[in-house]
Scaffold this motif. Structure first.
Motif, short mmCIF file in Angstrom:
data_model
loop_
_atom_site.label_atom_id
_atom_site.label_comp_id
_atom_site.label_asym_id
_atom_site.label_seq_id
_atom_site.Cartn_x
_atom_site.Cartn_y
_atom_site.Cartn_z
N ALA A 16 121.75 78.62 -27.76
CA ALA A 16 121.18 78.55 -29.11
C ALA A 16 119.74 79.04 -29.03
CB ALA A 16 121.24 77.13 -29.66
N ASN A 17 119.40 80.02 -29.86
CA ASN A 17 118.04 80.56 -29.89
C ASN A 17 117.53 80.97 -28.51
OD1 ASN A 17 117.33 80.49 -32.70
ND2 ASN A 17 117.33 78.26 -32.55
N SER A 18 118.35 81.69 -27.77
CA SER A 18 117.97 82.14 -26.43
C SER A 18 118.81 83.35 -26.06
CB SER A 18 118.14 81.01 -25.41
OG SER A 18 119.45 80.50 -25.44
N ALA A 19 118.46 83.93 -24.92
CA ALA A 19 119.16 85.12 -24.43
C ALA A 19 119.75 84.85 -23.05
CB ALA A 19 118.21 86.32 -24.37
N LEU A 20 120.81 85.57 -22.74
CA LEU A 20 121.47 85.45 -21.43
C LEU A 20 121.82 86.83 -20.92
CD1 LEU A 20 124.28 83.03 -20.30
CD2 LEU A 20 124.66 85.49 -20.17
N THR A 21 121.47 87.10 -19.68
CA THR A 21 121.91 88.34 -19.03
C THR A 21 122.43 88.00 -17.65
OG1 THR A 21 119.79 88.87 -17.98
CG2 THR A 21 120.13 89.68 -20.22
N THR A 22 123.33 88.83 -17.16
CA THR A 22 123.85 88.68 -15.81
C THR A 22 123.69 90.00 -15.07
OG1 THR A 22 125.47 86.99 -16.44
CG2 THR A 22 125.90 88.19 -14.40
N SER A 23 123.11 89.94 -13.89
CA SER A 23 122.98 91.12 -13.03
C SER A 23 123.87 90.93 -11.81
CB SER A 23 121.53 91.32 -12.59
OG SER A 23 120.71 91.66 -13.68
N ALA A 24 124.65 91.96 -11.53
CA ALA A 24 125.57 91.92 -10.40
C ALA A 24 125.82 93.35 -9.96
CB ALA A 24 126.88 91.22 -10.77
N HIS A 25 126.58 93.51 -8.86
CA HIS A 25 126.82 94.86 -8.37
C HIS A 25 128.29 95.09 -8.09
CE1 HIS A 25 125.77 92.46 -4.71
NE2 HIS A 25 124.71 92.16 -5.41
N TYR A 26 129.16 94.59 -9.00
CA TYR A 26 130.60 94.78 -8.84
C TYR A 26 131.13 95.96 -9.64
CZ TYR A 26 130.22 91.76 -12.99
OH TYR A 26 129.85 91.21 -14.19
N GLU A 27 130.33 96.51 -10.55
CA GLU A 27 130.87 97.55 -11.42
C GLU A 27 130.42 98.96 -11.05
OE1 GLU A 27 129.77 96.24 -15.37
OE2 GLU A 27 131.81 95.52 -15.71
N PRO A 55 122.37 89.78 0.45
CA PRO A 55 123.79 89.71 0.82
C PRO A 55 124.51 88.43 0.40
CG PRO A 55 122.38 89.42 2.75
CD PRO A 55 121.48 89.86 1.62
N LYS A 56 123.76 87.36 0.17
CA LYS A 56 124.40 86.10 -0.22
C LYS A 56 124.54 85.95 -1.73
CE LYS A 56 123.71 82.90 3.61
NZ LYS A 56 123.27 81.52 3.96
N VAL A 57 124.02 86.90 -2.50
CA VAL A 57 124.02 86.79 -3.97
C VAL A 57 124.96 87.83 -4.56
CG1 VAL A 57 122.62 86.97 -6.05
CG2 VAL A 57 121.66 85.89 -4.00
N LEU A 58 126.03 87.36 -5.21
CA LEU A 58 126.95 88.27 -5.89
C LEU A 58 126.51 88.54 -7.32
CD1 LEU A 58 130.55 87.24 -4.76
CD2 LEU A 58 129.05 89.01 -3.83
N ALA A 95 115.17 91.67 -16.88
CA ALA A 95 114.29 92.03 -15.78
C ALA A 95 114.33 90.99 -14.67
CB ALA A 95 112.86 92.20 -16.29
N ILE A 96 114.34 89.71 -15.05
CA ILE A 96 114.35 88.65 -14.04
C ILE A 96 115.68 88.60 -13.30
CG2 ILE A 96 114.25 86.14 -13.71
CD1 ILE A 96 112.18 86.06 -15.99
N SER A 97 116.79 88.74 -14.02
CA SER A 97 118.09 88.68 -13.34
C SER A 97 118.24 89.84 -12.37
CB SER A 97 119.25 88.66 -14.35
OG SER A 97 119.27 89.81 -15.16
N THR A 98 117.76 91.04 -12.74
CA THR A 98 117.81 92.18 -11.83
C THR A 98 116.96 91.91 -10.59
OG1 THR A 98 118.19 93.75 -13.62
CG2 THR A 98 117.29 94.64 -11.58
N ALA A 99 115.74 91.44 -10.79
CA ALA A 99 114.84 91.19 -9.66
C ALA A 99 115.38 90.13 -8.72
CB ALA A 99 113.46 90.77 -10.18
N LEU A 100 116.04 89.11 -9.26
CA LEU A 100 116.55 88.01 -8.42
C LEU A 100 117.75 88.42 -7.57
CD1 LEU A 100 116.23 84.94 -10.83
CD2 LEU A 100 114.82 85.47 -8.83
N THR A 101 118.46 89.48 -7.94
CA THR A 101 119.53 89.96 -7.04
C THR A 101 118.93 90.57 -5.78
OG1 THR A 101 119.65 92.18 -8.02
CG2 THR A 101 121.06 90.48 -8.99
N ILE A 102 117.69 91.03 -5.87
CA ILE A 102 117.00 91.62 -4.72
C ILE A 102 116.24 90.55 -3.95
CG2 ILE A 102 115.22 93.28 -4.04
CD1 ILE A 102 115.96 94.82 -6.68
N ASP A 103 115.48 89.73 -4.66
CA ASP A 103 114.70 88.66 -4.04
C ASP A 103 114.93 87.37 -4.81
OD1 ASP A 103 112.94 86.94 -2.86
OD2 ASP A 103 111.15 88.19 -3.15
#
Length: 294
Positions: A208-219, A240-243, A257-265
């Motif tokens: 509610a009144n917020s945003a959600l994004t998912t970053s992954a590398h399966y596609e 390697p431990k983050v899908l 931006a944060i979800s993308t960055a967190l897949t790296i670090d």
């Protein structure tokens, strides 16, 4: 339109299916059409792969070391600079330099591409002076593909809100922003897919009144001459431990931006108002990073 049922508008833009659900407005169909038109406008303006886009003609094919930004692009790059700083440079819109080098010479190895691109990339490669975007290296290329979809979602949210929509769900390829809650006061329930089987929902969250994004590398993947990697590009690769990483934040642009960055670090600090959910390589869900040391 019945107040408890949304007006639903679907289209495809920015390579993904887009869905707009609007509640509480008799002009929902016109508003949805305005959202689609604006999304397509942004796609045309900032398309890295189009020779006719503003991004290509005015910025990536610039003749000098600075470009005068229009008001909208200035907002984009001001926001980008904040996101780059907030992720300690892990989120990097100059990643287009890598793609540009690969497009010129597909025989380059991963190590060669990163070595060649190193002077063209990073937080120090560009800065703003008023409305001027200043770029120190002539061959620096910007790819805004990782942010313009989220920027379009935020603009759709703002447009719907300004025109009197009382509740809305904007979903562009699984990146989502929600205005208000449903007329029955329930939150919108948003599913996050299984990174090993994207056709299946893995868990869901109320929004509610917020945003959600998912970053992954399966596609999507990036192909170098000697190896294939995630489309999320970084010299040290994705963790390697983050899908996948799902982020809930006030805006889609910040979440993306944060979800993308967190897949790296995944150890990057995040603002207090941001929520993070990791899916690890064993398909376990985590809301902290203790699993990285186990």
């Amino acid at each position: 339109m019945h107040s408890n049922r949304p007006f639903v508008h679907r289209f495809k833009a920015m390579t993904v299916p887009c869905e707009v659900q609007l509640f509480g407005s008799l002009k929902a169909s016109q508003i949805a059409e305005m959202i689609e038109q604006n999304t397509r406008r942004l796609e045309q303006k900032y398309n890295f792969y189009s020779k006719q886009s503003w991004l290509t003609r005015e910025l990536n094919q610039r003749s000098g070391q600075s470009v005068l930004l229009d008001d909208e692009s200035l907002v984009v790059f001001q926001t980008l600079k904040n996101l780059v700083k907030g992720t300690a440079g892990v989120f990097d819109p100059t990643v287009g330099s890598l793609k540009w080098l690969l497009a010129k010479n597909a025989s380059l190895s991963r190590a060669q591409v990163y070595q060649m691109a190193q002077p063209m990339m990073g937080e120090e490669a560009w800065h703003l002076e008023g409305s001027q975007l200043c770029i120190s290296h002539q061959e620096t290329r910007f790819d805004l593909g990782g942010v313009i979809k989220e920027f379009a979602i935020d603009q759709a949210f703002n447009l719907a809100q300004s025109l009197g929509v009382t509740a809305a769900l904007i979903n562009f390829g699984g990146d989502i922003r929600v205005l208000g809650s449903k007329p029955n006061q329930e939150a919108f329930n948003v599913a996050v897919v299984n990174p090993n089987d994207p056709t299946q929902a893995f868990f869901s969250l109320p929004l509610a009144n917020s945003a959600l994004t998912t970053s992954a590398h399966y596609e999507r993947k990036t192909q170098f001459s000697d190896e294939q990697t995630s489309h999320i590009l970084s010299d040290k690769g994705t963790h390697p431990k983050v899908l996948s990483v799902t982020v809930v934040a006030p805006s889609a642009l910040e979440a993306g931006a944060i979800s993308t960055a967190l897949t790296i670090d995944p150890l990057l600090p995040v603002p207090d108002e941001v929520g993070v959910i990791f899916i690890d390589d064993q398909l376990k869900i985590h809301q902290d990073t203790e699993f990285l040391t186990q």
